[in-house]
Design a protein around this motif. Structure first.
Motif, short mmCIF file in Angstrom:
data_model
loop_
_atom_site.label_atom_id
_atom_site.label_comp_id
_atom_site.label_asym_id
_atom_site.label_seq_id
_atom_site.Cartn_x
_atom_site.Cartn_y
_atom_site.Cartn_z
N HIS A 16 0.84 -1.20 0.00
CA HIS A 16 0.00 0.00 0.00
C HIS A 16 0.88 1.25 0.00
N GLY A 17 0.47 2.23 -0.80
CA GLY A 17 1.22 3.46 -0.94
C GLY A 17 2.14 3.45 -2.15
N VAL A 18 2.44 2.24 -2.64
CA VAL A 18 3.36 2.10 -3.77
C VAL A 18 2.63 1.62 -5.03
N ASN A 19 1.94 0.49 -4.92
CA ASN A 19 1.30 -0.05 -6.12
C ASN A 19 -0.14 -0.48 -5.89
N HIS A 20 -0.78 -0.02 -4.80
CA HIS A 20 -2.16 -0.44 -4.54
C HIS A 20 -3.12 0.06 -5.62
N ASP A 21 -2.74 1.15 -6.29
CA ASP A 21 -3.64 1.67 -7.33
C ASP A 21 -3.59 0.87 -8.62
N THR A 22 -2.75 -0.18 -8.65
CA THR A 22 -2.70 -1.06 -9.83
C THR A 22 -3.67 -2.24 -9.71
N ILE A 23 -4.33 -2.36 -8.55
CA ILE A 23 -5.26 -3.47 -8.36
C ILE A 23 -6.45 -3.31 -9.30
N LYS A 24 -6.71 -4.33 -10.08
CA LYS A 24 -7.84 -4.28 -11.01
C LYS A 24 -9.14 -4.45 -10.24
N PRO A 25 -10.18 -3.72 -10.62
CA PRO A 25 -11.45 -3.80 -9.89
C PRO A 25 -12.01 -5.21 -9.80
N ASP A 26 -11.75 -6.05 -10.83
CA ASP A 26 -12.30 -7.40 -10.83
C ASP A 26 -11.34 -8.43 -10.24
N GLU A 27 -10.18 -7.98 -9.70
CA GLU A 27 -9.22 -8.91 -9.11
C GLU A 27 -9.79 -9.46 -7.80
N GLN A 28 -9.86 -10.77 -7.70
CA GLN A 28 -10.45 -11.38 -6.51
C GLN A 28 -9.41 -11.92 -5.54
N ILE A 29 -8.17 -12.08 -5.99
CA ILE A 29 -7.13 -12.66 -5.14
C ILE A 29 -5.88 -11.80 -5.20
N LEU A 30 -5.40 -11.40 -4.05
CA LEU A 30 -4.17 -10.61 -4.01
C LEU A 30 -3.43 -10.84 -2.70
N SER A 31 -2.16 -10.44 -2.69
CA SER A 31 -1.29 -10.62 -1.53
C SER A 31 -0.80 -9.27 -1.04
N CYS A 32 -0.59 -9.18 0.28
CA CYS A 32 0.00 -7.96 0.86
C CYS A 32 1.51 -8.09 1.02
N ALA A 33 2.12 -9.05 0.31
CA ALA A 33 3.57 -9.29 0.37
C ALA A 33 3.99 -9.58 1.81
N SER A 34 5.25 -9.34 2.13
CA SER A 34 5.75 -9.63 3.48
C SER A 34 5.96 -8.35 4.26
N CYS A 35 6.18 -8.49 5.57
CA CYS A 35 6.45 -7.31 6.40
C CYS A 35 7.71 -6.60 5.94
N THR A 36 8.73 -7.37 5.56
CA THR A 36 10.00 -6.77 5.13
C THR A 36 9.85 -6.08 3.78
N THR A 37 9.10 -6.68 2.87
CA THR A 37 8.85 -6.03 1.58
C THR A 37 8.15 -4.69 1.80
N ASN A 38 7.17 -4.67 2.71
CA ASN A 38 6.46 -3.43 3.00
C ASN A 38 7.39 -2.40 3.65
N ALA A 39 8.40 -2.87 4.37
CA ALA A 39 9.33 -1.95 5.03
C ALA A 39 10.30 -1.32 4.05
N ILE A 40 10.77 -2.09 3.06
CA ILE A 40 11.84 -1.56 2.20
C ILE A 40 11.34 -0.91 0.92
N VAL A 41 10.18 -1.35 0.40
CA VAL A 41 9.74 -0.85 -0.90
C VAL A 41 9.38 0.65 -0.87
N PRO A 42 8.64 1.17 0.14
CA PRO A 42 8.34 2.61 0.13
C PRO A 42 9.59 3.50 0.15
N PRO A 43 10.56 3.28 1.07
CA PRO A 43 11.76 4.13 1.00
C PRO A 43 12.60 3.89 -0.24
N LEU A 44 12.57 2.67 -0.76
CA LEU A 44 13.29 2.39 -2.00
C LEU A 44 12.68 3.18 -3.15
#
Length: 481
Positions: A270-298
């Motif tokens: 969230h904050g990086v690519n959540h706006d790419t979720i397609k309206p009809d997408e029924q299955i998605l992942s929130c990745a890992s805690c570490t991915t969420n920690a490094i991707v925004p500052p990256l």
């Protein structure tokens, strides 16, 4: 009057002002679905001292403490407006008003700054969206706490059920007890009662059905009055589309996984690519805690400086996947005692960057060490930048990102010279930049990023669920892009 008396009188005055803010904040939240923030920190259901501490926090970021005497006029101005569901940041209002040179009154400026949430522009309050938790472990219980906390207005998200495997005697009482008190995150904020006859936990008035099942195929959620629900799988048992599709039963509309997804399952930060979720997408992942920690500052560093390559080393708290004492484990090293050892292990966070940031072509490697602390981890992000810079420039930039950018809910910033891991238990940000530890030399930068791998990650999960459910309300004033 002595200086000491002066300071005490000032404190008592600020206490009185903060106390007067509480009913206003509560009424806006309950009656209009307006969440009042201060530099991205919610003021809803906060105590007098908490409100004052949140105001004081601004000193670390903006260089000076933000006084309740400055923010109270903006709060009063909000009560005169026809506001719809939204999040309104008093800290941003005060900061942008101070920088405005047009001579507007606080009331005039506030009305203009939040115009998108008023009158004909306002969003109509939506009917609550049903949520089901599949599994009730560390993340599941924290997500439950957040869902219950955010149900205060009666709109938005409503936790309707929890699915667990059948347990022994007093199973329901034991599960409610784990929700009520937590050794790391403390007491549940509210009241919890158990209705064993109806397999129900009642938390702050929210009736949560506990469903016992060994497999998703055993459940018809419509039989519990659940419809179009978002199911949050926090077991990690299924991680590909085929496995997660088992949850798409009657009553379930979407499935959100609290672990890295495999195959073509979208990994969302969230904050990086959540706006790419397609309206009809029924299955998605929130990745890992570490991915969420490094991707925004990256992403923040790549946007400003460019990133040619990087390596992330995570020093991670131990988890339930490890053994308390040496015993057999299917994975290398994880069988060794977690509270007694530093344990080298792998992390998939580096490879997950490509899913969340597909435009970043820089190779990112990663490794991890589990250490004997129960919560809060640190990611050491070493980057080769696209241009030379200075430590001061990087810190000024990241400070501003944490205050005013679209990533301000993901990235926090601390200048505390004696900060340690336990200071960040309960942080709602995906990661916290440690200014004192940051190192920059020409085109080389090393960022030290603290993160509550349990609670901060759970907050990111909730943000994704709010987004896909359509109840992620806009924030005003709008963050700078």
């Amino acid at each position: 009057m002595t200086v000491k008396d002066d300071a005490f009188t000032n404190w008592k005055n600020r206490e009185e002002i903060a106390e007067s803010m509480i009913p206003i904040i509560g009424k806006l939240h309950r009656e209009q679905d307006v969440t009042v923030l201060l530099h991205s920190r919610s003021l809803v259901n906060k105590s007098v001292v908490s409100i004052l501490k949140i105001h004081r926090f601004a000193r670390q970021i903006a260089g000076e403490e933000l006084s309740v005497t400055e923010t109270l006029p903006f709060l009063h101005a909000l009560t005169t407006l026809d506001l719809g569901p939204s999040q309104i940041d008093l800290g941003m209002l005060a900061a942008t008003y101070k920088a405005d040179s047009r001579g507007l009154s606080v009331a005039e400026f506030t009305a203009e700054a939040v115009a998108g949430a008023t009158g004909e522009n306002k969003i109509e309050r939506r009917e609550a969206r049903d949520v089901v938790l599949y599994g009730f472990g560390r993340i599941g219980r924290l997500v439950a706490r957040l869902l219950i906390e955010k149900a205060g207005s009666g709109n938005g998200l409503r936790l309707r059920a929890i699915v667990v495997r059948g347990g022994g005697e007093a199973d329901l009482v034991k599960r409610a007890s784990l929700l009520r008190r937590d050794s790391i995150h403390g007491q549940f904020q509210g009241t919890i009662t158990v209705d064993e006859a109806n397999n129900t936990i009642v938390a702050n008035g929210n009736e949560i059905k506990v469903i016992y099942a060994n497999d998703p195929s055993e459940i018809d959620y419509t039989g519990y009055g659940i419809k179009d629900a978002i199911l949050i799988d926090n077991t990690g048992k299924w991680r590909d589309r085929e496995g997660l599709s088992k949850h798409l039963r009657p009553g379930i509309d979407k499935v959100v996984l609290t672990a890295p997804g495999k195959g073509d399952v979208p990994n969302i930060v969230h904050g990086v690519n959540h706006d790419t979720i397609k309206p009809d997408e029924q299955i998605l992942s929130c990745a890992s805690c570490t991915t969420n920690a490094i991707v925004p500052p990256l992403k923040a560093m790549a946007d400003e400086y460019g990133v040619l390559r990087g390596h992330v080393e995570t020093v991670h708290s131990f988890t339930n996947d490890q053994n308390l004492l040496d015993n057999y484990h299917s994975a290398d090293r994880r069988g060794r005692s977690a509270p007694l050892n530093m344990v080298m292990t792998e992390t998939g966070a580096a490879s997950a960057v490509a899913k969340a940031l597909p435009d970043l072509k820089a190779p990112i490697s990663g490794s991890s060490i589990r250490v004997p602390v129960p919560d809060v981890s640190i990611a050491i992000l070493s980057l080769r930048l696209g241009r030379e810079t200075t430590r001061e420039e990087v810190l000024d930039y990241l400070r501003e990102v944490s205050l005013t950018s679209p990533l301000k809910r993901q990235i926090d910033f601390t200048t505390a010279p004696d900060a340690v891991s336990s200071d960040f238990i309960g942080s709602r940000h995906a990661s916290i930049v440690d200014a004192g530890a940051t190192k920059v030399d020409g085109d080389s930068a090393i960022l030290y990023l603290w993160y509550d791998n349990e609670f901060g990650y759970s907050c990111q999960v909730i943000r994704v669920v709010q987004y896909v459910s359509g109840v992620e309300y806009p924030t005003y004033p709008a963050p700078a892009v």
